[in-house]
Design a protein around this motif. Structure first.
Motif, PDB file in Angstrom:
ATOM      1  N   GLN A  68       0.388  -1.569  -0.294  1.00 28.56           N
ATOM      2  CA  GLN A  68      -0.194   0.026  -0.016  1.00 28.56           C
ATOM      3  C   GLN A  68       1.005   1.252   0.160  1.00 28.56           C
ATOM      4  N   THR A  69       1.984   2.039   0.844  1.00 33.40           N
ATOM      5  CA  THR A  69       3.126   2.544   0.651  1.00 33.40           C
ATOM      6  C   THR A  69       3.369   2.362  -0.911  1.00 33.40           C
ATOM      7  N   ARG A  70       4.008   1.579  -1.133  1.00 34.12           N
ATOM      8  CA  ARG A  70       4.160   1.799  -2.400  1.00 34.12           C
ATOM      9  C   ARG A  70       3.088   1.961  -3.818  1.00 34.12           C
ATOM     10  N   GLY A  71       1.696   1.994  -3.057  1.00 33.62           N
ATOM     11  CA  GLY A  71       1.721   1.833  -4.210  1.00 33.62           C
ATOM     12  C   GLY A  71       1.130   0.336  -5.250  1.00 33.62           C
ATOM     13  N   LEU A  72       1.545  -0.156  -4.385  1.00 36.09           N
ATOM     14  CA  LEU A  72       1.962  -1.438  -5.420  1.00 36.09           C
ATOM     15  C   LEU A  72       0.786  -2.662  -5.196  1.00 36.09           C
ATOM     16  N   LEU A  73      -0.643  -2.507  -4.137  1.00 36.23           N
ATOM     17  CA  LEU A  73      -1.603  -3.278  -3.116  1.00 36.23           C
ATOM     18  C   LEU A  73      -2.423  -3.506  -5.111  1.00 36.23           C
ATOM     19  N   ALA A  74      -2.554  -3.812  -6.224  1.00 42.46           N
ATOM     20  CA  ALA A  74      -2.936  -3.561  -7.317  1.00 42.46           C
ATOM     21  C   ALA A  74      -2.375  -4.564  -7.842  1.00 42.46           C
ATOM     22  N   ALA A 176     -18.244 -10.262 -11.539  1.00 41.09           N
ATOM     23  CA  ALA A 176     -18.227  -9.347 -11.668  1.00 41.09           C
ATOM     24  C   ALA A 176     -16.548  -8.983 -11.510  1.00 41.09           C
ATOM     25  N   ALA A 177     -16.499  -8.679 -10.185  1.00 43.90           N
ATOM     26  CA  ALA A 177     -15.314  -8.316  -9.726  1.00 43.90           C
ATOM     27  C   ALA A 177     -13.784  -9.703  -9.976  1.00 43.90           C
ATOM     28  N   ALA A 178     -14.173 -10.885 -10.240  1.00 41.89           N
ATOM     29  CA  ALA A 178     -13.713 -11.773 -10.170  1.00 41.89           C
ATOM     30  C   ALA A 178     -12.894 -11.852 -11.303  1.00 41.89           C
ATOM     31  N   VAL A 179     -13.439 -11.270 -12.734  1.00 42.40           N
ATOM     32  CA  VAL A 179     -13.177 -11.177 -13.962  1.00 42.40           C
ATOM     33  C   VAL A 179     -12.537  -9.879 -13.926  1.00 42.40           C
ATOM     34  N   ALA A 180     -12.353  -8.723 -13.162  1.00 45.01           N
ATOM     35  CA  ALA A 180     -11.752  -7.843 -13.434  1.00 45.01           C
ATOM     36  C   ALA A 180     -10.429  -8.514 -12.679  1.00 45.01           C
ATOM     37  N   ARG A 181     -10.125  -8.771 -11.765  1.00 43.88           N
ATOM     38  CA  ARG A 181      -9.560  -9.048 -11.044  1.00 43.88           C
ATOM     39  C   ARG A 181      -8.674  -9.936 -11.518  1.00 43.88           C
ATOM     40  N   ALA A 182      -8.733 -10.969 -12.294  1.00 43.22           N
ATOM     41  CA  ALA A 182      -8.495 -12.264 -13.277  1.00 43.22           C
ATOM     42  C   ALA A 182      -7.758 -11.106 -14.573  1.00 43.22           C
ATOM     43  N   GLN A 183      -8.562 -10.482 -14.701  1.00 47.81           N
ATOM     44  CA  GLN A 183      -7.761  -9.496 -16.747  1.00 47.81           C
ATOM     45  C   GLN A 183      -7.344  -8.297 -16.339  1.00 47.81           C
ATOM     46  N   GLY A 184      -6.985  -7.787 -15.214  1.00 49.71           N
ATOM     47  CA  GLY A 184      -6.609  -6.653 -14.119  1.00 49.71           C
ATOM     48  C   GLY A 184      -4.832  -6.650 -13.774  1.00 49.71           C
ATOM     49  N   ASN A 185      -4.924  -8.596 -13.143  1.00 48.26           N
ATOM     50  CA  ASN A 185      -3.757  -8.117 -12.435  1.00 48.26           C
ATOM     51  C   ASN A 185      -3.309  -9.843 -12.899  1.00 48.26           C
ATOM     52  N   ASP A 186      -4.005 -10.475 -12.991  1.00 45.26           N
ATOM     53  CA  ASP A 186      -3.517 -11.677 -12.729  1.00 45.26           C
ATOM     54  C   ASP A 186      -2.826 -12.140 -14.566  1.00 45.26           C
ATOM     55  N   LEU A 187      -4.047 -11.738 -15.042  1.00 43.47           N
ATOM     56  CA  LEU A 187      -3.223 -12.265 -16.439  1.00 43.47           C
ATOM     57  C   LEU A 187      -2.099 -11.199 -17.251  1.00 43.47           C
ATOM     58  N   ALA A 188      -2.198 -10.041 -16.781  1.00 46.23           N
ATOM     59  CA  ALA A 188      -1.012  -9.302 -16.794  1.00 46.23           C
ATOM     60  C   ALA A 188       0.423  -9.788 -16.828  1.00 46.23           C
ATOM     61  N   ASN A 189       0.132 -10.556 -15.423  1.00 45.22           N
ATOM     62  CA  ASN A 189       1.557 -11.223 -14.990  1.00 45.22           C
ATOM     63  C   ASN A 189       1.687 -11.914 -15.432  1.00 45.22           C
ATOM     64  N   ALA A 190       0.855 -13.132 -16.274  1.00 46.62           N
ATOM     65  CA  ALA A 190       1.118 -14.140 -17.313  1.00 46.62           C
ATOM     66  C   ALA A 190       1.746 -13.793 -17.876  1.00 46.62           C
ATOM     67  N   ARG A 191       1.015 -12.785 -18.746  1.00 47.37           N
ATOM     68  CA  ARG A 191       1.852 -11.944 -20.140  1.00 47.37           C
ATOM     69  C   ARG A 191       3.392 -11.771 -19.924  1.00 47.37           C
ATOM     70  N   ALA A 192       4.060 -11.102 -18.334  1.00 45.20           N
ATOM     71  CA  ALA A 192       5.081 -10.423 -18.299  1.00 45.20           C
ATOM     72  C   ALA A 192       5.873 -11.819 -18.361  1.00 45.20           C
ATOM     73  N   ILE A 193       5.595 -12.780 -17.434  1.00 44.16           N
ATOM     74  CA  ILE A 193       5.471 -13.948 -17.630  1.00 44.16           C
ATOM     75  C   ILE A 193       6.217 -14.728 -18.960  1.00 44.16           C
TER      76      ILE A 193
END
Length: 212
Positions: A68-74, A176-193
């Protein structure tokens, strides 16, 4: 590939005459099945005479207050949200020390707990599972140099998204929240990997359910 076949392939790449502990890396995107595969692989190795234990990387999530302090919680779960130096020290200790204590992640409470897990001197193979074990980026590629055998899990993007949405539904989010969480963070990390892959010794192409 079956678990037994994967186990045999791992054994063929290990130095079975080596007296110290060896590290098998199980790497893949969020939702690729690392936790599901790691336990039966460790069990199969143990049955073959190589006592194995699973060591998850998740205990090195930075605490939510620090994120949270680093602005990285999301972005929790991205490479910069882990204690990479601490994880490197753990991997080195697993190579060098008989008895190692390390932090574990409590997913229900979403926190890492210090000193919650251990590897004893009878463990000959540590099956380490995590997202960034074969990640071609500063620091992470230094960790990858410690693996005796590396395995990458590959899952189709459609299957991965379905698994991730289901994960967050199980954790109590609405659809809706599950889709947003998956698409907004998890899949972004998957693409980075996927964009920064280091070579793997073995590939596990995951289906909707593992073969036995």
């Amino acid at each position: 590939m079956t678990i037994d076949a994967l186990c045999q392939s791992v054994i063929e790449k290990l130095d079975t005459a080596h007296q110290g502990r060896q590290l098998v890396a199980l790497s893949g995107a969020p939702g690729s099945g690392k936790s599901t595969l790691s336990a039966p692989l460790a069990k199969a190795l143990t049955a073959r005479g190589l006592k194995a234990e699973v060591v998850p990387m998740d205990g090195f999530h930075l605490d939510n207050r620090l994120l949270q302090t680093r602005g990285l919680l999301a972005r929790k779960g991205a490479p910069e949200t882990f204690d990479l130096d601490g994880f490197m020290r753990l991997c080195q200790a697993l190579k060098q020390a008989d008895h190692v204590i390390y932090p574990a992640f409590d997913r229900e409470r979403d926190i890492a707990i210090a000193g919650a897990a251990e590897v004893g001197p009878d463990c000959r193979v540590a099956v380490i599972e995590g997202n960034y074990l074969l990640f071609d980026a500063p620091g992470w590629r230094d960790v990858a140099a410690l693996w005796d055998v590396s395995i990458r899990l590959e899952v189709s993007s459609q299957e991965l998204e379905a698994r991730l949405i289901q994960r967050w539904l199980v954790h109590g989010l609405d659809h809706a929240a599950a889709v947003a969480r998956a698409q907004g963070n998890d899949l972004a990390n998957a693409r980075a990997i996927d964009a920064a892959r280091l070579p793997a010794d073995l590939i596990w192409r995951a289906a909707s359910a593992f073969e036995t």
